[in-house]
Write an enzyme that holds these catalytic residues in place. Sequence first.
Site, short mmCIF file in Angstrom:
data_model
loop_
_atom_site.label_atom_id
_atom_site.label_comp_id
_atom_site.label_asym_id
_atom_site.label_seq_id
_atom_site.Cartn_x
_atom_site.Cartn_y
_atom_site.Cartn_z
N LYS A 24 0.84 -1.21 0.00
CA LYS A 24 0.00 0.00 0.00
C LYS A 24 0.86 1.25 0.00
O LYS A 24 0.63 2.19 -0.77
CB LYS A 24 -0.88 -0.03 1.26
CG LYS A 24 -1.42 1.32 1.69
CD LYS A 24 -2.22 1.24 2.98
CE LYS A 24 -1.45 1.42 4.25
NZ LYS A 24 -1.09 2.79 4.62
N ASN A 25 1.87 1.28 0.87
CA ASN A 25 2.65 2.51 1.03
C ASN A 25 3.60 2.79 -0.13
O ASN A 25 4.21 3.85 -0.20
CB ASN A 25 3.42 2.49 2.36
CG ASN A 25 2.46 2.63 3.53
OD1 ASN A 25 1.30 2.96 3.36
ND2 ASN A 25 2.96 2.36 4.73
N CYS A 117 -3.40 11.60 13.68
CA CYS A 117 -4.22 10.40 13.73
C CYS A 117 -3.91 9.69 15.03
O CYS A 117 -3.14 10.21 15.84
CB CYS A 117 -4.00 9.52 12.50
SG CYS A 117 -2.48 8.62 12.51
N ARG A 122 1.69 13.82 13.77
CA ARG A 122 2.10 13.68 12.37
C ARG A 122 2.09 14.99 11.58
O ARG A 122 1.37 15.13 10.59
CB ARG A 122 1.25 12.60 11.68
CG ARG A 122 1.28 11.31 12.44
CD ARG A 122 0.56 10.21 11.75
NE ARG A 122 1.26 9.69 10.59
CZ ARG A 122 0.83 8.67 9.87
NH1 ARG A 122 -0.30 8.08 10.17
NH2 ARG A 122 1.52 8.25 8.83
N ASP A 308 5.97 -0.07 11.87
CA ASP A 308 4.77 -0.76 11.41
C ASP A 308 4.74 -2.24 11.79
O ASP A 308 3.76 -2.93 11.52
CB ASP A 308 4.62 -0.62 9.88
CG ASP A 308 4.26 0.80 9.47
OD1 ASP A 308 3.89 1.60 10.34
OD2 ASP A 308 4.36 1.11 8.27
N ARG A 400 -7.87 -0.95 5.62
CA ARG A 400 -7.09 0.08 4.95
C ARG A 400 -5.77 -0.50 4.43
O ARG A 400 -5.20 0.03 3.47
CB ARG A 400 -6.78 1.23 5.92
CG ARG A 400 -7.94 2.15 6.19
CD ARG A 400 -7.47 3.36 6.97
NE ARG A 400 -6.16 3.77 6.50
CZ ARG A 400 -5.11 3.99 7.28
NH1 ARG A 400 -5.21 3.88 8.57
NH2 ARG A 400 -3.95 4.34 6.76
N1 EPU Z 1 7.44 14.15 11.00
C1 EPU Z 1 7.51 15.47 11.34
N2 EPU Z 1 7.40 16.41 10.34
C2 EPU Z 1 7.20 16.07 9.05
C3 EPU Z 1 7.12 14.71 8.70
C4 EPU Z 1 7.25 13.76 9.70
O1 EPU Z 1 7.68 15.81 12.51
O2 EPU Z 1 7.10 16.97 8.21
C5 EPU Z 1 7.58 13.11 12.04
C6 EPU Z 1 6.30 12.29 12.23
O3 EPU Z 1 5.38 12.93 13.08
C7 EPU Z 1 6.84 10.99 12.78
C8 EPU Z 1 8.19 10.85 12.05
O4 EPU Z 1 8.54 12.15 11.61
O5 EPU Z 1 7.07 11.12 14.15
C9 EPU Z 1 8.17 9.92 10.85
O6 EPU Z 1 7.05 10.22 10.02
P1 EPU Z 1 7.01 9.92 8.46
O7 EPU Z 1 6.77 11.21 7.75
O8 EPU Z 1 8.18 9.11 8.05
O9 EPU Z 1 5.69 9.05 8.36
P2 EPU Z 1 4.68 9.07 7.15
O10 EPU Z 1 5.42 9.31 5.91
O11 EPU Z 1 3.53 9.94 7.50
C10 EPU Z 1 4.86 6.55 6.47
C11 EPU Z 1 3.90 5.41 6.34
C12 EPU Z 1 3.48 4.94 7.74
C13 EPU Z 1 4.75 4.52 8.49
C14 EPU Z 1 5.74 5.69 8.54
C15 EPU Z 1 7.05 5.34 9.21
C16 EPU Z 1 2.82 5.91 4.25
C17 EPU Z 1 1.59 6.31 3.52
N3 EPU Z 1 2.74 5.84 5.58
O12 EPU Z 1 4.14 7.58 7.16
O13 EPU Z 1 2.65 3.81 7.57
O14 EPU Z 1 4.41 4.12 9.81
O15 EPU Z 1 6.01 6.15 7.21
O16 EPU Z 1 7.67 4.30 8.55
O17 EPU Z 1 3.84 5.62 3.63
C18 EPU Z 1 0.89 2.35 8.08
O18 EPU Z 1 1.04 1.85 6.95
O19 EPU Z 1 0.16 1.84 8.97
C19 EPU Z 1 1.59 3.58 8.41
C20 EPU Z 1 1.24 4.35 9.43
#
Ligand code: EPU
Length: 421
Positions: A24-25, A117, A122, A308, A400
Amino acid sequence: MSDAYLVIEQSKHMEGTLEVSGAKNATLPLMAATILTEEPCIIRNVPNLLDIKNMIELLSDMGKKITMDKNTLCIEGPILNKETREDIVRKMRASVLVMGPLIAKYKSGKVSMPGGCSIGARPIDQHLKAAKKIGVDIEIEQGFINLKAQNLNPIDFRFDMITVTGTENVFCMLSTLEDESILRNIALEPEVINLADALRQMGVLIEIDELERTAKIKGKKELKGFDIKVIPDRIEAGTFMVLALATGSKINIVNLNVNHIESVLQKLEIAGAKVDILSPDSVLVYPKEDKINPLYIETLEYPGFPTDMQAQFMSLLSIADGESTIVENIFENRFQHAQELARMGACIRIHSKTAYVKGVKSLKGAEVFSTDLRASAGLVIAGLMAEGKSIIRNIYHLDRGYDHIEQKLEKIGAKVKRINS
Ligand code: EPU
């Protein structure tokens, strides 16, 4: 939101084959990247999930023509409406991935601000910080981010923290800029690399230095379509492996990429699993001994142990022979499944970002509530481990991210039924 729930009965010593779906991701950023071109883009090995349906709805609403044939998506045509629908963004945070492509292709857009969430606040400050540096004016108004740029400029940008969708968004933002940009402290998750491969097919030069965590990007004004296969879902593969050990089963897991789950394999082997690597895309997992060994786990960015997979391991370790420690470094509120596991008899103490899991002899069936996608996978494993019957509610979280999980599990003999109420 559906009120469907799962009824699970203890299911041990199962045998059979489980097939891993596409990730998915990885699919979501590939779908968003189709905004970069009007040419047809083909995405293969797409999983059948609620989040993918939401992204189809979002892109269709923006004007894209989309067809889905079995597991292959074809997306083409221009964007006619550069505003994302708020109700869809609320259902799926990953909608923010359209921001980078909109900036690169149209220099404007209006994207609904994703909220927090259940697993954490996030924020997307890093996505916005990079966009500003590229030359985008950003106004946040009534829950929407208004994006407008006259010119886009190349950047030398260092992310303050490693972010997966942040890296993906900025890769896309830079893909139409012909001068070279440098990004530092990037995410290296296989999903990011899958997107980079698609962007290369579109005509973007991307050089990634994994040791330095940097990417050099040189884009093209006009980008071509792409034809790509989504990588296997490493988290689904890892979930099946944990399930094998937790239920004392012998499971052949196929269509995975063994190289993507090394950190998970290492922990599983210490916990007591035997993992026979049959080929790069197939493993046989079964218990080596009669007990589960406790573990020390710290979640980290790839190639570290994935956040995850944390909930699934917590279920497994709740019956380990001793106390395990789990440190969650990525999200600030990702232990909500612990209280649900406690309803099943698990003994878990949480102190700040660390969970101490003291193994008990066995879990007992109970009615529990999913709190997020991976937590629900952990609860499914717990339900199969627990004596008696369990009911898992709020499984829209599960839908999801897991492609027909109960149907897959039934094939190896798991007693799991979906009730659509
Ligand atoms: N963060 C910030 N600022 C930003 C971006 C991130 O502070 O601008 C923080 C976040 O709050 C978090 C950390 O950095 O504490 C890492 O967040 P990241 O941005 O890497 O997460 P994401 O891209 O929103 C993706 C996956 C998640 C997975 C995370 C970590 C997708 C669509 N989602 O989320 O997947 O847990 O990377 O590997 O790719 C899931 O599939 O259940 C899921 C939550």
